[in-house]
Design a protein around this motif. Structure first.
Motif, PDB file in Angstrom:
ATOM      1  N   SER A   9       0.836  -1.196   0.000  1.00 24.97           N
ATOM      2  CA  SER A   9       0.000   0.000   0.000  1.00 24.97           C
ATOM      3  C   SER A   9       0.875   1.251   0.000  1.00 24.97           C
ATOM      4  O   SER A   9       0.495   2.283  -0.554  1.00 24.97           O
ATOM      5  CB  SER A   9      -0.946   0.003   1.190  1.00 24.97           C
ATOM      6  N   ASN A  10       2.025   1.144   0.624  1.00 31.02           N
ATOM      7  CA  ASN A  10       2.982   2.249   0.655  1.00 31.02           C
ATOM      8  C   ASN A  10       4.377   1.709   0.440  1.00 31.02           C
ATOM      9  O   ASN A  10       4.732   0.665   0.992  1.00 31.02           O
ATOM     10  CB  ASN A  10       2.953   2.974   2.007  1.00 31.02           C
ATOM     11  N   LYS A  11       5.156   2.424  -0.360  1.00 28.92           N
ATOM     12  CA  LYS A  11       6.532   2.025  -0.603  1.00 28.92           C
ATOM     13  C   LYS A  11       7.403   3.278  -0.669  1.00 28.92           C
ATOM     14  O   LYS A  11       7.143   4.175  -1.469  1.00 28.92           O
ATOM     15  CB  LYS A  11       6.631   1.245  -1.915  1.00 28.92           C
ATOM     16  N   VAL A  12       8.402   3.307   0.192  1.00 32.03           N
ATOM     17  CA  VAL A  12       9.379   4.389   0.147  1.00 32.03           C
ATOM     18  C   VAL A  12      10.698   3.769  -0.300  1.00 32.03           C
ATOM     19  O   VAL A  12      11.148   2.770   0.271  1.00 32.03           O
ATOM     20  CB  VAL A  12       9.535   5.063   1.524  1.00 32.03           C
ATOM     21  N   THR A  13      11.291   4.348  -1.305  1.00 33.33           N
ATOM     22  CA  THR A  13      12.525   3.798  -1.830  1.00 33.33           C
ATOM     23  C   THR A  13      13.508   4.913  -2.152  1.00 33.33           C
ATOM     24  O   THR A  13      13.137   6.091  -2.229  1.00 33.33           O
ATOM     25  CB  THR A  13      12.243   2.954  -3.089  1.00 33.33           C
ATOM     26  N   CYS A  23      -0.675  -6.476  -8.238  1.00 37.16           N
ATOM     27  CA  CYS A  23      -2.123  -6.297  -8.335  1.00 37.16           C
ATOM     28  C   CYS A  23      -2.800  -7.655  -8.439  1.00 37.16           C
ATOM     29  O   CYS A  23      -2.440  -8.469  -9.308  1.00 37.16           O
ATOM     30  CB  CYS A  23      -2.479  -5.444  -9.547  1.00 37.16           C
ATOM     31  N   ASP A  24      -3.791  -7.885  -7.575  1.00 38.93           N
ATOM     32  CA  ASP A  24      -4.638  -9.065  -7.644  1.00 38.93           C
ATOM     33  C   ASP A  24      -6.020  -8.609  -8.102  1.00 38.93           C
ATOM     34  O   ASP A  24      -6.746  -7.996  -7.310  1.00 38.93           O
ATOM     35  CB  ASP A  24      -4.762  -9.723  -6.264  1.00 38.93           C
ATOM     36  N   PRO A  25      -6.399  -8.895  -9.340  1.00 39.00           N
ATOM     37  CA  PRO A  25      -7.700  -8.403  -9.818  1.00 39.00           C
ATOM     38  C   PRO A  25      -8.835  -9.247  -9.261  1.00 39.00           C
ATOM     39  O   PRO A  25      -8.613 -10.269  -8.609  1.00 39.00           O
ATOM     40  CB  PRO A  25      -7.588  -8.595 -11.329  1.00 39.00           C
ATOM     41  N   ILE A  26     -10.037  -8.818  -9.538  1.00 39.96           N
ATOM     42  CA  ILE A  26     -11.213  -9.605  -9.174  1.00 39.96           C
ATOM     43  C   ILE A  26     -11.196 -10.894  -9.999  1.00 39.96           C
ATOM     44  O   ILE A  26     -10.928 -10.861 -11.209  1.00 39.96           O
ATOM     45  CB  ILE A  26     -12.494  -8.800  -9.419  1.00 39.96           C
ATOM     46  N   SER A 113      -1.051   1.722  -4.789  1.00 42.90           N
ATOM     47  CA  SER A 113       0.242   1.630  -4.112  1.00 42.90           C
ATOM     48  C   SER A 113       0.880   3.003  -4.183  1.00 42.90           C
ATOM     49  O   SER A 113       1.134   3.517  -5.283  1.00 42.90           O
ATOM     50  CB  SER A 113       1.154   0.603  -4.802  1.00 42.90           C
ATOM     51  N   ARG A 114       1.102   3.595  -3.025  1.00 44.44           N
ATOM     52  CA  ARG A 114       1.728   4.920  -2.986  1.00 44.44           C
ATOM     53  C   ARG A 114       3.233   4.757  -2.968  1.00 44.44           C
ATOM     54  O   ARG A 114       3.791   4.173  -2.039  1.00 44.44           O
ATOM     55  CB  ARG A 114       1.268   5.695  -1.749  1.00 44.44           C
ATOM     56  N   LEU A 115       3.867   5.249  -4.032  1.00 44.61           N
ATOM     57  CA  LEU A 115       5.323   5.145  -4.156  1.00 44.61           C
ATOM     58  C   LEU A 115       5.953   6.501  -3.903  1.00 44.61           C
ATOM     59  O   LEU A 115       5.565   7.504  -4.519  1.00 44.61           O
ATOM     60  CB  LEU A 115       5.697   4.657  -5.564  1.00 44.61           C
TER      61      LEU A 115
END
Lengths: 118, 112
Positions: A9-13, A23-26, A113-115
């Motif tokens: 959900s969050n990634k700091v790099t 991503c896991d779709p329906i 996903s917040r990068l």
């Protein structure tokens, strides 16, 4: 699952590192999309999958960006040698395919996903 | 490709008043026009859509109108409530085109 699931959900790099977004779709949704949303801006199309193939990659900003999909299910967006301008929320969406072979309409989005690239 | 422009970028309304957001599109072949609502920190969700064989569609307090000749479509929210505060995105795509082109979004704030 009940909806589109994205991780992390969050990634700091750090600048220059590679990142992978999942991503896991329906279940049963043949169409899968990646969009990018920069802070305060609209949704920018990146890539579209129909099944496991990507007939349209025209939105990928550079060759540092790539995506794949396997098993007509999970998709991974990879950003190599990240730059600060890659900082954004990356949204995945899925939809069904109609009889005409085109998506039927509504896109179901994940929470993104917040990068953040330092 | 399709280019969608959306106005205004921000909109502040008094609770109970109406809100109108307008979008224009460039590709005359476009025939599907959805509107998505994105609450703060949440995912975009479809709230209403219209296809080009229809001029207007209504669902409770929200309605969408389409003018194919002028290539513009609008979202109307009546009797606004605080929970209507969100970012609204319009989009357009052609019939067999999988790709939705989104507008830049309108931040709607409903003042109590």
């Amino acid at each position: 699952g009940a909806g589109v699931s994205q991780s992390p959900s969050n990634k700091v790099t750090e600048k220059g590192k590679d990142v992978e977004l999942r991503c896991d779709p329906i279940s049963g949704h043949t169409a899968l999309y990646w969009y990018r949303q920069r802070l305060g801006q609209g949704l920018e199309f990146l890539i579209y999958f129909q099944g496991n193939s990507a007939p349209d990659k025209s939105g990928l900003p550079s060759d540092r960006f790539s995506a794949e999909r396997t098993g007509e299910s999970v998709s991974t967006l990879t950003i190599q040698r990240t730059q600060q301008e890659d900082s954004a929320v990356y949204l995945c969406a899925s939809s069904t395919i109609g009889l005409a072979g085109a998506p039927t309409g509504e896109l179901f989005f994940g929470e993104g996903s917040r990068l953040t690239v330092l | 490709g399709e280019n969608v422009e959306q106005h205004p970028s921000t909109l502040s309304v008094q609770e109970g008043d109406s809100a109108v957001i307008k979008c224009t599109y460039s590709d005359s072949a476009s025939n599907y026009f959805p509107w998505y609502k994105q609450e703060l920190g949440k995912r975009p969700q479809l709230i209403i859509d219209i296809r080009s064989n229809v001029g207007e569609k209504k669902d409770q307090r929200i309605a969408v109108t389409l003018n194919k000749t002028a290539k513009h479509f609008s979202l109307h929210i009546t009797e606004t409530q605080p929970e209507d505060s969100a970012v609204y995105f319009c989009a357009a795509s052609s019939g067999n085109d999988y790709k939705l082109s989104f507008g830049a979004g309108t931040t709607v704030t409903v003042r109590a």
